[in-house]
Each structure stands twice: as C-alpha cells, then as structure tokens.
Design a protein around this motif. Structure first.
Motif, mmCIF file in Angstrom:
data_model
loop_
_atom_site.group_PDB
_atom_site.id
_atom_site.type_symbol
_atom_site.label_atom_id
_atom_site.label_comp_id
_atom_site.label_asym_id
_atom_site.label_seq_id
_atom_site.Cartn_x
_atom_site.Cartn_y
_atom_site.Cartn_z
ATOM 1 N N ALA A 1 0.836 -1.202 0.000
ATOM 2 C CA ALA A 1 0.000 0.000 0.000
ATOM 3 C C ALA A 1 0.875 1.257 0.000
ATOM 4 O O ALA A 1 1.972 1.276 0.542
ATOM 5 N N THR A 2 0.345 2.307 -0.614
ATOM 6 C CA THR A 2 1.076 3.563 -0.741
ATOM 7 C C THR A 2 0.117 4.742 -0.765
ATOM 8 O O THR A 2 -1.055 4.580 -1.113
ATOM 9 N N THR A 3 0.642 5.914 -0.416
ATOM 10 C CA THR A 3 -0.142 7.147 -0.499
ATOM 11 C C THR A 3 0.053 7.833 -1.851
ATOM 12 O O THR A 3 -0.565 8.866 -2.104
ATOM 13 N N ASN A 4 0.867 7.272 -2.719
ATOM 14 C CA ASN A 4 1.170 7.866 -4.019
ATOM 15 C C ASN A 4 0.019 7.594 -4.993
ATOM 16 O O ASN A 4 -0.185 6.448 -5.411
ATOM 17 N N PRO A 5 -0.730 8.636 -5.379
ATOM 18 C CA PRO A 5 -1.903 8.419 -6.238
ATOM 19 C C PRO A 5 -1.590 7.920 -7.646
ATOM 20 O O PRO A 5 -2.502 7.513 -8.365
ATOM 21 N N SER A 6 -0.324 7.921 -8.044
ATOM 22 C CA SER A 6 0.008 7.424 -9.377
ATOM 23 C C SER A 6 0.339 5.932 -9.380
ATOM 24 O O SER A 6 0.594 5.352 -10.431
ATOM 25 N N ARG A 7 0.295 5.287 -8.215
ATOM 26 C CA ARG A 7 0.623 3.861 -8.112
ATOM 27 C C ARG A 7 -0.659 3.023 -8.155
ATOM 28 O O ARG A 7 -1.713 3.419 -7.661
ATOM 29 N N TYR A 8 -0.532 1.820 -8.724
ATOM 30 C CA TYR A 8 -1.696 0.935 -8.830
ATOM 31 C C TYR A 8 -2.219 0.494 -7.472
ATOM 32 O O TYR A 8 -3.425 0.284 -7.310
ATOM 33 N N ALA A 9 -1.361 0.367 -6.481
ATOM 34 C CA ALA A 9 -1.823 -0.005 -5.136
ATOM 35 C C ALA A 9 -2.779 1.052 -4.583
ATOM 36 O O ALA A 9 -3.763 0.723 -3.922
ATOM 37 N N PHE A 10 -2.500 2.312 -4.868
ATOM 38 C CA PHE A 10 -3.378 3.404 -4.438
ATOM 39 C C PHE A 10 -4.710 3.329 -5.179
ATOM 40 O O PHE A 10 -5.781 3.459 -4.582
ATOM 41 N N LEU A 11 -4.634 3.104 -6.490
ATOM 42 C CA LEU A 11 -5.860 2.983 -7.292
ATOM 43 C C LEU A 11 -6.708 1.803 -6.824
ATOM 44 O O LEU A 11 -7.941 1.894 -6.777
ATOM 45 N N ALA A 12 -6.042 0.707 -6.469
ATOM 46 C CA ALA A 12 -6.770 -0.455 -5.966
ATOM 47 C C ALA A 12 -7.477 -0.119 -4.657
ATOM 48 O O ALA A 12 -8.642 -0.500 -4.461
ATOM 49 N N ALA A 13 -6.791 0.592 -3.772
ATOM 50 C CA ALA A 13 -7.421 0.997 -2.503
ATOM 51 C C ALA A 13 -8.664 1.846 -2.772
ATOM 52 O O ALA A 13 -9.710 1.655 -2.147
ATOM 53 N N ASP A 14 -8.549 2.759 -3.722
ATOM 54 C CA ASP A 14 -9.670 3.621 -4.102
ATOM 55 C C ASP A 14 -10.839 2.799 -4.637
ATOM 56 O O ASP A 14 -11.978 2.927 -4.173
ATOM 57 N N ARG A 15 -10.566 1.915 -5.583
ATOM 58 C CA ARG A 15 -11.639 1.128 -6.203
ATOM 59 C C ARG A 15 -12.246 0.118 -5.233
ATOM 60 O O ARG A 15 -13.458 -0.070 -5.218
ATOM 61 N N LEU A 16 -11.400 -0.548 -4.455
ATOM 62 C CA LEU A 16 -11.924 -1.515 -3.476
ATOM 63 C C LEU A 16 -12.855 -0.822 -2.508
ATOM 64 O O LEU A 16 -13.954 -1.319 -2.214
ATOM 65 N N THR A 17 -12.441 0.336 -2.013
ATOM 66 C CA THR A 17 -13.274 1.110 -1.091
ATOM 67 C C THR A 17 -14.567 1.530 -1.785
ATOM 68 O O THR A 17 -15.652 1.434 -1.206
ATOM 69 N N GLY A 18 -14.445 1.981 -3.026
ATOM 70 C CA GLY A 18 -15.619 2.402 -3.790
ATOM 71 C C GLY A 18 -16.623 1.288 -4.018
ATOM 72 O O GLY A 18 -17.830 1.532 -4.085
ATOM 73 N N TYR A 19 -16.139 0.062 -4.122
ATOM 74 C CA TYR A 19 -17.017 -1.087 -4.305
ATOM 75 C C TYR A 19 -17.507 -1.645 -2.970
ATOM 76 O O TYR A 19 -18.204 -2.661 -2.947
ATOM 77 N N GLY A 20 -17.116 -1.010 -1.860
ATOM 78 C CA GLY A 20 -17.622 -1.417 -0.551
ATOM 79 C C GLY A 20 -16.806 -2.473 0.173
ATOM 80 O O GLY A 20 -17.244 -2.997 1.193
ATOM 81 N N HIS A 21 -15.624 -2.791 -0.322
ATOM 82 C CA HIS A 21 -14.773 -3.768 0.343
ATOM 83 C C HIS A 21 -13.982 -3.100 1.458
ATOM 84 O O HIS A 21 -13.537 -1.955 1.310
ATOM 85 N N GLU A 22 -13.816 -3.781 2.555
ATOM 86 C CA GLU A 22 -12.997 -3.300 3.666
ATOM 87 C C GLU A 22 -11.536 -3.520 3.304
ATOM 88 O O GLU A 22 -11.152 -4.628 2.924
ATOM 89 N N ILE A 23 -10.733 -2.458 3.389
ATOM 90 C CA ILE A 23 -9.319 -2.593 3.049
ATOM 91 C C ILE A 23 -8.437 -2.525 4.285
ATOM 92 O O ILE A 23 -8.769 -1.862 5.271
ATOM 93 N N PHE A 24 -7.326 -3.233 4.202
ATOM 94 C CA PHE A 24 -6.295 -3.239 5.223
ATOM 95 C C PHE A 24 -4.978 -2.965 4.498
ATOM 96 O O PHE A 24 -4.350 -3.887 3.984
ATOM 97 N N PRO A 25 -4.585 -1.679 4.415
ATOM 98 C CA PRO A 25 -3.372 -1.343 3.682
ATOM 99 C C PRO A 25 -2.121 -1.654 4.505
ATOM 100 O O PRO A 25 -1.989 -1.211 5.641
ATOM 101 N N VAL A 26 -1.226 -2.421 3.924
ATOM 102 C CA VAL A 26 0.029 -2.788 4.586
ATOM 103 C C VAL A 26 1.173 -2.352 3.676
ATOM 104 O O VAL A 26 1.171 -2.652 2.483
ATOM 105 N N GLY A 27 2.121 -1.626 4.254
ATOM 106 C CA GLY A 27 3.248 -1.155 3.464
ATOM 107 C C GLY A 27 4.400 -0.735 4.345
ATOM 108 O O GLY A 27 4.325 -0.819 5.574
ATOM 109 N N ILE A 28 5.458 -0.254 3.720
ATOM 110 C CA ILE A 28 6.644 0.113 4.476
ATOM 111 C C ILE A 28 6.690 1.600 4.812
ATOM 112 O O ILE A 28 7.463 2.019 5.658
ATOM 113 N N LYS A 29 5.874 2.392 4.156
ATOM 114 C CA LYS A 29 5.853 3.836 4.419
ATOM 115 C C LYS A 29 4.620 4.200 5.233
ATOM 116 O O LYS A 29 3.573 3.587 5.112
ATOM 117 N N LYS A 30 4.771 5.218 6.057
ATOM 118 C CA LYS A 30 3.650 5.685 6.874
ATOM 119 C C LYS A 30 2.727 6.560 6.042
ATOM 120 O O LYS A 30 3.134 7.137 5.044
#
Length: 119
Positions: free
Chosen positions: A9-38
C-alpha cells in the motif's frame, strides 16, 4: 464484501496499489493497507508492521517478486482464501507455497477484476 489486505500500500496516487485501494473502497470492500511507508489511504492508516490481521479474504500483491520472500511467513500466517498476483508481481514459488497452504493463487489484475465483476 471481501476483507482485502493490500500488500504494498502507498499514499502515491500514481501507483496501482493506491488505485486499488480507491476502487476496493468504492465497491464497498474493507481494506487493510500494509506497506513500508507511513501514511493514510482512504481513511485507513497504512500498517507498517507484520502483525497478522484476521478474517482476510484476499491479499492483493503490489510488491515485486524480489521483495516478496520477506513477506512469505506473514502472508501464510494471515491465511487468506486467495492471493492475487497483480501484473509484475508474479512469483511461482509463492504461488506454490500458497497452494500448499490452501490459499488460491490468482494471476490477474485487481482493478480489472473489480471492473468486470469477477472480484
């Protein structure tokens, strides 16, 4: 809806992990972002440790194969039902470990799966 752990997971809006977080949330899925950056994504703090999270249906990978081995134990201990290898994250060794631990490896794109109703 499926509890989904986003590994890489990342806070960088140009990364696919960020886009996935956006879409998963938009579709109503609960997300648990795990990554190395705060940081935060869609109201969720990015988890920076390897504390196992229970009741995860899916882990979707956004880290390359050369960095995945340090996450093998974490992934297996999380015990998801499936592990999605997004493009660029393919790893046959991890896929076999997943199968050996009753986790379904899926070689696909989370974003495409969501948009086509296959998620």
């Amino acid at each position: 809806m499926k509890n989904t752990l986003i590994l890489g997971a990342t806070t960088n809006p140009s990364r696919y992990a960020f886009l996935a977080a956006d879409r998963l949330t938009g579709y109503g899925h609960e997300i648990f972002p795990v990554g190395i950056k705060k940081g935060q994504v869609f109201g969720k703090d990015i988890i920076n440790d390897k504390k196992v999270i229970g009741n995860i249906d899916t882990i979707t990978l956004y880290i390359g194969a050369r960095h995945q081995s340090e996450w093998y134990d974490y992934i297996l201990k999380t015990k998801p039902k499936r592990l999605i290898f997004n493009p660029g994250t393919e790893n046959m060794e991890l896929a076999q470990l997943a199968k050996d631990n009753s986790i379904e490896p899926v070689f696909a794109c989370t974003l495409v799966m969501l948009s086509t109703g296959q998620y």
